[in-house]
Scaffold this motif. Structure first.
Motif, PDB file in Angstrom:
ATOM      1  N   ALA A   4       5.799  44.002 -26.942  1.00 51.16           N
ATOM      2  CA  ALA A   4       5.597  44.342 -28.353  1.00 51.16           C
ATOM      3  C   ALA A   4       6.765  45.179 -28.870  1.00 51.16           C
ATOM      4  O   ALA A   4       7.235  44.979 -29.990  1.00 51.16           O
ATOM      5  CB  ALA A   4       4.276  45.097 -28.524  1.00 51.16           C
ATOM      6  N   TRP A   5       7.235  46.120 -28.071  1.00 50.06           N
ATOM      7  CA  TRP A   5       8.349  46.984 -28.466  1.00 50.06           C
ATOM      8  C   TRP A   5       9.647  46.186 -28.586  1.00 50.06           C
ATOM      9  O   TRP A   5      10.389  46.308 -29.540  1.00 50.06           O
ATOM     10  CB  TRP A   5       8.522  48.107 -27.449  1.00 50.06           C
ATOM     11  N   GLN A   6       9.892  45.384 -27.579  1.00 45.97           N
ATOM     12  CA  GLN A   6      11.150  44.653 -27.460  1.00 45.97           C
ATOM     13  C   GLN A   6      11.328  43.640 -28.584  1.00 45.97           C
ATOM     14  O   GLN A   6      12.446  43.459 -29.075  1.00 45.97           O
ATOM     15  CB  GLN A   6      11.155  43.941 -26.102  1.00 45.97           C
ATOM     16  N   GLY A   7      10.260  42.976 -28.983  1.00 45.50           N
ATOM     17  CA  GLY A   7      10.370  41.953 -30.018  1.00 45.50           C
ATOM     18  C   GLY A   7      11.383  40.891 -29.627  1.00 45.50           C
ATOM     19  O   GLY A   7      11.322  40.343 -28.528  1.00 45.50           O
ATOM     20  N   ASP A   8      12.355  40.640 -30.485  1.00 48.03           N
ATOM     21  CA  ASP A   8      13.373  39.619 -30.236  1.00 48.03           C
ATOM     22  C   ASP A   8      14.594  40.166 -29.499  1.00 48.03           C
ATOM     23  O   ASP A   8      15.534  39.415 -29.228  1.00 48.03           O
ATOM     24  CB  ASP A   8      13.835  38.992 -31.553  1.00 48.03           C
ATOM     25  N   ASN A   9      14.600  41.464 -29.193  1.00 49.11           N
ATOM     26  CA  ASN A   9      15.732  42.058 -28.479  1.00 49.11           C
ATOM     27  C   ASN A   9      15.749  41.608 -27.018  1.00 49.11           C
ATOM     28  O   ASN A   9      14.696  41.487 -26.395  1.00 49.11           O
ATOM     29  CB  ASN A   9      15.643  43.593 -28.516  1.00 49.11           C
ATOM     30  N   GLU A  10      16.947  41.371 -26.512  1.00 50.10           N
ATOM     31  CA  GLU A  10      17.082  41.009 -25.104  1.00 50.10           C
ATOM     32  C   GLU A  10      16.872  42.227 -24.229  1.00 50.10           C
ATOM     33  O   GLU A  10      17.187  43.355 -24.619  1.00 50.10           O
ATOM     34  CB  GLU A  10      18.481  40.450 -24.830  1.00 50.10           C
ATOM     35  N   GLN A  11      16.346  41.991 -23.030  1.00 51.37           N
ATOM     36  CA  GLN A  11      16.207  43.078 -22.053  1.00 51.37           C
ATOM     37  C   GLN A  11      17.607  43.488 -21.619  1.00 51.37           C
ATOM     38  O   GLN A  11      18.429  42.649 -21.269  1.00 51.37           O
ATOM     39  CB  GLN A  11      15.383  42.605 -20.860  1.00 51.37           C
ATOM     40  N   ILE A  12      17.897  44.790 -21.631  1.00 50.79           N
ATOM     41  CA  ILE A  12      19.255  45.257 -21.367  1.00 50.79           C
ATOM     42  C   ILE A  12      19.444  45.836 -19.973  1.00 50.79           C
ATOM     43  O   ILE A  12      20.555  46.155 -19.585  1.00 50.79           O
ATOM     44  CB  ILE A  12      19.680  46.319 -22.406  1.00 50.79           C
ATOM     45  N   ASP A  13      18.362  46.002 -19.217  1.00 52.23           N
ATOM     46  CA  ASP A  13      18.469  46.643 -17.905  1.00 52.23           C
ATOM     47  C   ASP A  13      17.299  46.178 -17.054  1.00 52.23           C
ATOM     48  O   ASP A  13      16.311  45.646 -17.572  1.00 52.23           O
ATOM     49  CB  ASP A  13      18.416  48.173 -18.091  1.00 52.23           C
ATOM     50  N   ASP A  14      17.406  46.402 -15.743  1.00 57.86           N
ATOM     51  CA  ASP A  14      16.268  46.118 -14.880  1.00 57.86           C
ATOM     52  C   ASP A  14      15.176  47.148 -15.174  1.00 57.86           C
ATOM     53  O   ASP A  14      15.458  48.257 -15.610  1.00 57.86           O
ATOM     54  CB  ASP A  14      16.670  46.161 -13.407  1.00 57.86           C
ATOM     55  N   ILE A  15      13.932  46.747 -14.984  1.00 58.62           N
ATOM     56  CA  ILE A  15      12.806  47.629 -15.270  1.00 58.62           C
ATOM     57  C   ILE A  15      11.923  47.707 -14.039  1.00 58.62           C
ATOM     58  O   ILE A  15      11.484  46.679 -13.510  1.00 58.62           O
ATOM     59  CB  ILE A  15      11.992  47.119 -16.478  1.00 58.62           C
ATOM     60  N   CYS A  16      11.669  48.927 -13.600  1.00 53.47           N
ATOM     61  CA  CYS A  16      10.795  49.157 -12.457  1.00 53.47           C
ATOM     62  C   CYS A  16       9.906  50.353 -12.773  1.00 53.47           C
ATOM     63  O   CYS A  16      10.392  51.423 -13.102  1.00 53.47           O
ATOM     64  CB  CYS A  16      11.624  49.417 -11.201  1.00 53.47           C
ATOM     65  N   VAL A  17       8.598  50.139 -12.713  1.00 53.24           N
ATOM     66  CA  VAL A  17       7.630  51.224 -12.859  1.00 53.24           C
ATOM     67  C   VAL A  17       6.678  51.112 -11.684  1.00 53.24           C
ATOM     68  O   VAL A  17       6.079  50.051 -11.450  1.00 53.24           O
ATOM     69  CB  VAL A  17       6.854  51.133 -14.190  1.00 53.24           C
ATOM     70  N   PHE A  18       6.532  52.192 -10.941  1.00 52.40           N
ATOM     71  CA  PHE A  18       5.655  52.235  -9.772  1.00 52.40           C
ATOM     72  C   PHE A  18       4.573  53.268 -10.051  1.00 52.40           C
ATOM     73  O   PHE A  18       4.875  54.407 -10.424  1.00 52.40           O
ATOM     74  CB  PHE A  18       6.455  52.638  -8.526  1.00 52.40           C
ATOM     75  N   GLY A  19       3.312  52.859  -9.913  1.00 57.24           N
ATOM     76  CA  GLY A  19       2.205  53.779 -10.105  1.00 57.24           C
ATOM     77  C   GLY A  19       1.292  53.751  -8.912  1.00 57.24           C
ATOM     78  O   GLY A  19       1.103  52.707  -8.277  1.00 57.24           O
ATOM     79  N   MET A  20       0.698  54.901  -8.612  1.00 53.07           N
ATOM     80  CA  MET A  20      -0.194  54.987  -7.462  1.00 53.07           C
ATOM     81  C   MET A  20      -1.316  55.961  -7.767  1.00 53.07           C
ATOM     82  O   MET A  20      -1.116  56.973  -8.428  1.00 53.07           O
ATOM     83  CB  MET A  20       0.582  55.462  -6.243  1.00 53.07           C
ATOM     84  N   GLU A  21      -2.509  55.618  -7.320  1.00 53.24           N
ATOM     85  CA  GLU A  21      -3.653  56.513  -7.434  1.00 53.24           C
ATOM     86  C   GLU A  21      -4.106  56.894  -6.023  1.00 53.24           C
ATOM     87  O   GLU A  21      -4.229  56.052  -5.151  1.00 53.24           O
ATOM     88  CB  GLU A  21      -4.794  55.816  -8.168  1.00 53.24           C
ATOM     89  N   ILE A  22      -4.306  58.171  -5.834  1.00 48.08           N
ATOM     90  CA  ILE A  22      -4.730  58.690  -4.516  1.00 48.08           C
ATOM     91  C   ILE A  22      -6.223  58.441  -4.352  1.00 48.08           C
ATOM     92  O   ILE A  22      -6.999  58.610  -5.232  1.00 48.08           O
ATOM     93  CB  ILE A  22      -4.426  60.204  -4.401  1.00 48.08           C
ATOM     94  N   ASP A  25      15.197  53.847 -15.375  1.00 51.50           N
ATOM     95  CA  ASP A  25      15.449  54.115 -16.792  1.00 51.50           C
ATOM     96  C   ASP A  25      15.369  52.852 -17.655  1.00 51.50           C
ATOM     97  O   ASP A  25      15.522  52.914 -18.867  1.00 51.50           O
ATOM     98  CB  ASP A  25      16.800  54.801 -16.980  1.00 51.50           C
ATOM     99  N   GLY A  26      15.105  51.715 -17.042  1.00 53.76           N
ATOM    100  CA  GLY A  26      15.103  50.457 -17.771  1.00 53.76           C
ATOM    101  C   GLY A  26      14.069  50.373 -18.884  1.00 53.76           C
ATOM    102  O   GLY A  26      14.353  49.886 -19.968  1.00 53.76           O
ATOM    103  N   LYS A  72      15.473  51.074 -31.965  1.00 49.67           N
ATOM    104  CA  LYS A  72      15.851  52.238 -31.164  1.00 49.67           C
ATOM    105  C   LYS A  72      15.316  52.115 -29.745  1.00 49.67           C
ATOM    106  O   LYS A  72      14.533  51.226 -29.434  1.00 49.67           O
ATOM    107  CB  LYS A  72      15.295  53.504 -31.810  1.00 49.67           C
ATOM    108  N   LYS A  73      15.734  53.035 -28.866  1.00 50.40           N
ATOM    109  CA  LYS A  73      15.249  53.055 -27.491  1.00 50.40           C
ATOM    110  C   LYS A  73      13.787  53.501 -27.442  1.00 50.40           C
ATOM    111  O   LYS A  73      13.333  54.277 -28.284  1.00 50.40           O
ATOM    112  CB  LYS A  73      16.082  54.008 -26.633  1.00 50.40           C
ATOM    113  N   PHE A  74      13.079  53.039 -26.412  1.00 52.94           N
ATOM    114  CA  PHE A  74      11.670  53.403 -26.236  1.00 52.94           C
ATOM    115  C   PHE A  74      11.519  54.893 -25.935  1.00 52.94           C
ATOM    116  O   PHE A  74      10.615  55.535 -26.443  1.00 52.94           O
ATOM    117  CB  PHE A  74      11.052  52.567 -25.104  1.00 52.94           C
TER     118      PHE A  74
END
Length: 78
Positions: free
Chosen positions: A60-78, A16-17, A28-30
């Motif tokens: 670009a979204w975050q701008g000057d805002n600090e990161q508030i959580d860990d971010i993990c996105v995993f993508g895979m193509e078959i 959810d990061g 606002k949130k993404f």
């Protein structure tokens, strides 16, 4: 659950990061719908381009805002 995939199918799993990150013009949130739209709108890109796409979009979204959580996105193509 069972998901049947075919050659060329892609899937993404994320924490959810990314979607909880504050930014944009109104601070606002993404949100999940924005991430889904970004991934769908970029579906023609080579899968190897997604790390750069996601990183650039987040910065670009975050701008000057600090990161508030860990971010993990995993993508895979078959």
């Amino acid at each position: 659950h069972t998901i049947h995939l075919s050659k060329g199918d892609r899937f993404f799993i994320s924490s959810d990061g990314f979607v909880d990150q504050f930014g944009g013009a109104k601070g606002k949130k993404f949100k999940a719908n924005s991430l889904k739209k970004l991934l769908c709108d970029s579906s023609e890109l080579n899968i190897s381009k997604f790390p750069t796409l996601l990183n650039d979009e987040l910065n670009a979204w975050q701008g000057d805002n600090e990161q508030i959580d860990d971010i993990c996105v995993f993508g895979m193509e078959i």
